[in-house]
Motif scaffolding. Structure first.
Motif, PDB file in Angstrom:
ATOM      1  N   ARG A  54      13.746 -20.085-111.359  1.00 25.45           N
ATOM      2  CA  ARG A  54      13.006 -19.048-112.072  1.00 25.45           C
ATOM      3  C   ARG A  54      13.935 -18.278-112.998  1.00 25.45           C
ATOM      4  O   ARG A  54      15.072 -18.006-112.657  1.00 25.45           O
ATOM      5  CB  ARG A  54      12.369 -18.056-111.116  1.00 25.45           C
ATOM      6  CG  ARG A  54      11.198 -18.604-110.358  1.00 25.45           C
ATOM      7  CD  ARG A  54      10.521 -17.462-109.590  1.00 25.45           C
ATOM      8  NE  ARG A  54       9.435 -17.978-108.807  1.00 25.45           N
ATOM      9  CZ  ARG A  54       8.163 -17.948-109.195  1.00 25.45           C
ATOM     10  NH1 ARG A  54       7.838 -17.412-110.333  1.00 25.45           N
ATOM     11  NH2 ARG A  54       7.225 -18.441-108.432  1.00 25.45           N
ATOM     12  N   VAL A  55      13.401 -17.922-114.157  1.00 20.44           N
ATOM     13  CA  VAL A  55      14.113 -17.079-115.111  1.00 20.44           C
ATOM     14  C   VAL A  55      13.157 -15.956-115.484  1.00 20.44           C
ATOM     15  O   VAL A  55      12.069 -16.215-116.006  1.00 20.44           O
ATOM     16  CB  VAL A  55      14.525 -17.871-116.373  1.00 20.44           C
ATOM     17  CG1 VAL A  55      15.191 -16.951-117.375  1.00 20.44           C
ATOM     18  CG2 VAL A  55      15.446 -19.023-116.017  1.00 20.44           C
ATOM     19  N   ASN A  56      13.562 -14.731-115.164  1.00 24.04           N
ATOM     20  CA  ASN A  56      12.747 -13.561-115.483  1.00 24.04           C
ATOM     21  C   ASN A  56      11.336 -13.695-114.903  1.00 24.04           C
ATOM     22  O   ASN A  56      10.348 -13.335-115.528  1.00 24.04           O
ATOM     23  CB  ASN A  56      12.711 -13.344-117.004  1.00 24.04           C
ATOM     24  CG  ASN A  56      12.349 -11.924-117.360  1.00 24.04           C
ATOM     25  OD1 ASN A  56      12.501 -11.010-116.560  1.00 24.04           O
ATOM     26  ND2 ASN A  56      11.867 -11.728-118.566  1.00 24.04           N
ATOM     27  N   GLY A  57      11.227 -14.280-113.714  1.00 23.46           N
ATOM     28  CA  GLY A  57       9.939 -14.443-113.030  1.00 23.46           C
ATOM     29  C   GLY A  57       9.138 -15.642-113.475  1.00 23.46           C
ATOM     30  O   GLY A  57       8.088 -15.933-112.911  1.00 23.46           O
ATOM     31  N   GLU A  58       9.594 -16.375-114.489  1.00 26.26           N
ATOM     32  CA  GLU A  58       8.877 -17.548-114.977  1.00 26.26           C
ATOM     33  C   GLU A  58       9.474 -18.814-114.366  1.00 26.26           C
ATOM     34  O   GLU A  58      10.691 -18.967-114.309  1.00 26.26           O
ATOM     35  CB  GLU A  58       8.940 -17.627-116.503  1.00 26.26           C
ATOM     36  CG  GLU A  58       8.235 -16.475-117.174  1.00 26.26           C
ATOM     37  CD  GLU A  58       8.224 -16.617-118.678  1.00 26.26           C
ATOM     38  OE1 GLU A  58       9.250 -17.037-119.254  1.00 26.26           O
ATOM     39  OE2 GLU A  58       7.184 -16.319-119.267  1.00 26.26           O
ATOM     40  N   THR A  59       8.620 -19.734-113.939  1.00 27.76           N
ATOM     41  CA  THR A  59       9.050 -20.966-113.295  1.00 27.76           C
ATOM     42  C   THR A  59       9.667 -21.931-114.305  1.00 27.76           C
ATOM     43  O   THR A  59       9.161 -22.094-115.407  1.00 27.76           O
ATOM     44  CB  THR A  59       7.859 -21.652-112.602  1.00 27.76           C
ATOM     45  OG1 THR A  59       7.289 -20.723-111.679  1.00 27.76           O
ATOM     46  CG2 THR A  59       8.285 -22.887-111.856  1.00 27.76           C
ATOM     47  N   VAL A  60      10.767 -22.561-113.885  1.00 27.30           N
ATOM     48  CA  VAL A  60      11.432 -23.577-114.701  1.00 27.30           C
ATOM     49  C   VAL A  60      10.833 -24.927-114.326  1.00 27.30           C
ATOM     50  O   VAL A  60      10.820 -25.314-113.168  1.00 27.30           O
ATOM     51  CB  VAL A  60      12.955 -23.575-114.449  1.00 27.30           C
ATOM     52  CG1 VAL A  60      13.639 -24.674-115.241  1.00 27.30           C
ATOM     53  CG2 VAL A  60      13.546 -22.210-114.781  1.00 27.30           C
ATOM     54  N   HIS A  61      10.309 -25.643-115.313  1.00 21.45           N
ATOM     55  CA  HIS A  61       9.682 -26.951-115.092  1.00 21.45           C
ATOM     56  C   HIS A  61      10.666 -28.049-115.483  1.00 21.45           C
ATOM     57  O   HIS A  61      11.134 -28.083-116.612  1.00 21.45           O
ATOM     58  CB  HIS A  61       8.399 -27.081-115.925  1.00 21.45           C
ATOM     59  CG  HIS A  61       7.380 -26.054-115.580  1.00 21.45           C
ATOM     60  ND1 HIS A  61       6.497 -26.189-114.540  1.00 21.45           N
ATOM     61  CD2 HIS A  61       7.121 -24.836-116.137  1.00 21.45           C
ATOM     62  CE1 HIS A  61       5.727 -25.130-114.476  1.00 21.45           C
ATOM     63  NE2 HIS A  61       6.095 -24.283-115.436  1.00 21.45           N
ATOM     64  N   TRP A  62      10.941 -28.929-114.544  1.00 21.38           N
ATOM     65  CA  TRP A  62      11.887 -30.020-114.751  1.00 21.38           C
ATOM     66  C   TRP A  62      11.141 -31.330-114.955  1.00 21.38           C
ATOM     67  O   TRP A  62      10.090 -31.560-114.365  1.00 21.38           O
ATOM     68  CB  TRP A  62      12.797 -30.167-113.539  1.00 21.38           C
ATOM     69  CG  TRP A  62      13.762 -29.035-113.379  1.00 21.38           C
ATOM     70  CD1 TRP A  62      13.531 -27.839-112.757  1.00 21.38           C
ATOM     71  CD2 TRP A  62      15.098 -28.988-113.835  1.00 21.38           C
ATOM     72  NE1 TRP A  62      14.641 -27.056-112.806  1.00 21.38           N
ATOM     73  CE2 TRP A  62      15.630 -27.747-113.457  1.00 21.38           C
ATOM     74  CE3 TRP A  62      15.907 -29.885-114.530  1.00 21.38           C
ATOM     75  CZ2 TRP A  62      16.931 -27.369-113.756  1.00 21.38           C
ATOM     76  CZ3 TRP A  62      17.208 -29.516-114.813  1.00 21.38           C
ATOM     77  CH2 TRP A  62      17.706 -28.270-114.437  1.00 21.38           C
ATOM     78  N   SER A  63      11.718 -32.205-115.745  1.00 18.68           N
ATOM     79  CA  SER A  63      11.262 -33.578-115.897  1.00 18.68           C
ATOM     80  C   SER A  63      12.486 -34.438-115.649  1.00 18.68           C
ATOM     81  O   SER A  63      13.323 -34.611-116.531  1.00 18.68           O
ATOM     82  CB  SER A  63      10.702 -33.819-117.291  1.00 18.68           C
ATOM     83  OG  SER A  63      10.343 -35.169-117.438  1.00 18.68           O
ATOM     84  N   GLY A  64      12.629 -34.936-114.435  1.00 21.74           N
ATOM     85  CA  GLY A  64      13.855 -35.642-114.051  1.00 21.74           C
ATOM     86  C   GLY A  64      14.999 -34.661-113.981  1.00 21.74           C
ATOM     87  O   GLY A  64      14.936 -33.677-113.260  1.00 21.74           O
ATOM     88  N   ASN A  65      16.039 -34.903-114.749  1.00 17.16           N
ATOM     89  CA  ASN A  65      17.200 -34.010-114.777  1.00 17.16           C
ATOM     90  C   ASN A  65      17.190 -33.082-115.982  1.00 17.16           C
ATOM     91  O   ASN A  65      18.206 -32.510-116.325  1.00 17.16           O
ATOM     92  CB  ASN A  65      18.495 -34.831-114.799  1.00 17.16           C
ATOM     93  CG  ASN A  65      18.737 -35.510-113.479  1.00 17.16           C
ATOM     94  OD1 ASN A  65      18.291 -35.033-112.439  1.00 17.16           O
ATOM     95  ND2 ASN A  65      19.416 -36.634-113.511  1.00 17.16           N
ATOM     96  N   ARG A  66      16.043 -32.929-116.610  1.00 19.43           N
ATOM     97  CA  ARG A  66      15.954 -32.183-117.856  1.00 19.43           C
ATOM     98  C   ARG A  66      14.890 -31.092-117.768  1.00 19.43           C
ATOM     99  O   ARG A  66      13.793 -31.335-117.280  1.00 19.43           O
ATOM    100  CB  ARG A  66      15.587 -33.186-118.952  1.00 19.43           C
ATOM    101  CG  ARG A  66      15.718 -32.682-120.308  1.00 19.43           C
ATOM    102  CD  ARG A  66      15.528 -33.822-121.313  1.00 19.43           C
ATOM    103  NE  ARG A  66      15.312 -33.196-122.594  1.00 19.43           N
ATOM    104  CZ  ARG A  66      14.144 -33.112-123.188  1.00 19.43           C
ATOM    105  NH1 ARG A  66      13.097 -33.674-122.671  1.00 19.43           N
ATOM    106  NH2 ARG A  66      14.027 -32.479-124.321  1.00 19.43           N
ATOM    107  N   VAL A  67      15.223 -29.897-118.251  1.00 19.20           N
ATOM    108  CA  VAL A  67      14.235 -28.813-118.320  1.00 19.20           C
ATOM    109  C   VAL A  67      13.406 -29.025-119.570  1.00 19.20           C
ATOM    110  O   VAL A  67      13.933 -29.234-120.656  1.00 19.20           O
ATOM    111  CB  VAL A  67      14.927 -27.433-118.376  1.00 19.20           C
ATOM    112  CG1 VAL A  67      13.925 -26.339-118.669  1.00 19.20           C
ATOM    113  CG2 VAL A  67      15.647 -27.147-117.084  1.00 19.20           C
ATOM    114  N   TRP A  68      12.089 -28.989-119.426  1.00 19.28           N
ATOM    115  CA  TRP A  68      11.234 -29.144-120.606  1.00 19.28           C
ATOM    116  C   TRP A  68      10.419 -27.896-120.877  1.00 19.28           C
ATOM    117  O   TRP A  68       9.929 -27.703-121.982  1.00 19.28           O
ATOM    118  CB  TRP A  68      10.351 -30.384-120.494  1.00 19.28           C
ATOM    119  CG  TRP A  68       9.316 -30.342-119.425  1.00 19.28           C
ATOM    120  CD1 TRP A  68       9.501 -30.592-118.102  1.00 19.28           C
ATOM    121  CD2 TRP A  68       7.944 -30.044-119.574  1.00 19.28           C
ATOM    122  NE1 TRP A  68       8.340 -30.452-117.413  1.00 19.28           N
ATOM    123  CE2 TRP A  68       7.340 -30.118-118.299  1.00 19.28           C
ATOM    124  CE3 TRP A  68       7.141 -29.710-120.652  1.00 19.28           C
ATOM    125  CZ2 TRP A  68       6.004 -29.866-118.086  1.00 19.28           C
ATOM    126  CZ3 TRP A  68       5.798 -29.473-120.419  1.00 19.28           C
ATOM    127  CH2 TRP A  68       5.253 -29.549-119.148  1.00 19.28           C
TER     128      TRP A  68
END
Length: 75
Positions: A54-68
């Motif tokens: 999470r960054v500033n309360g927002e979820t980080v969405h990953w696709s494999g080893n990459r943030v999209w």
């Protein structure tokens, strides 16, 4: 892409480095705890399993080893 590069894209400011550590993004100071980024300005950064969660309360969405996406914003 490293955590630092992801956060620079998310916050959109000019990065400033102190040695090999990110020191500022724009006017926001980057704080570390235990070798990982803990805060950028007033925004908290959370990890789960060693990956950004999470960054500033927002979820980080990953696709494999990459943030999209973080929250609704594409990275």
């Amino acid at each position: 892409m490293s955590d630092e590069e992801i956060l620079v894209k998310y916050f959109g400011g000019r990065p400033q480095w102190n040695g090999n550590k990110l020191f500022k993004i724009g006017d926001m100071v980057v704080q570390y705890s235990g070798g990982q980024i803990w805060k950028v300005g007033q925004a908290t950064v959370q990890y789960s399993g060693g990956k950004l969660w999470r960054v500033n309360g927002e979820t980080v969405h990953w696709s494999g080893n990459r943030v999209w996406k973080i929250g609704d914003r594409r990275i």
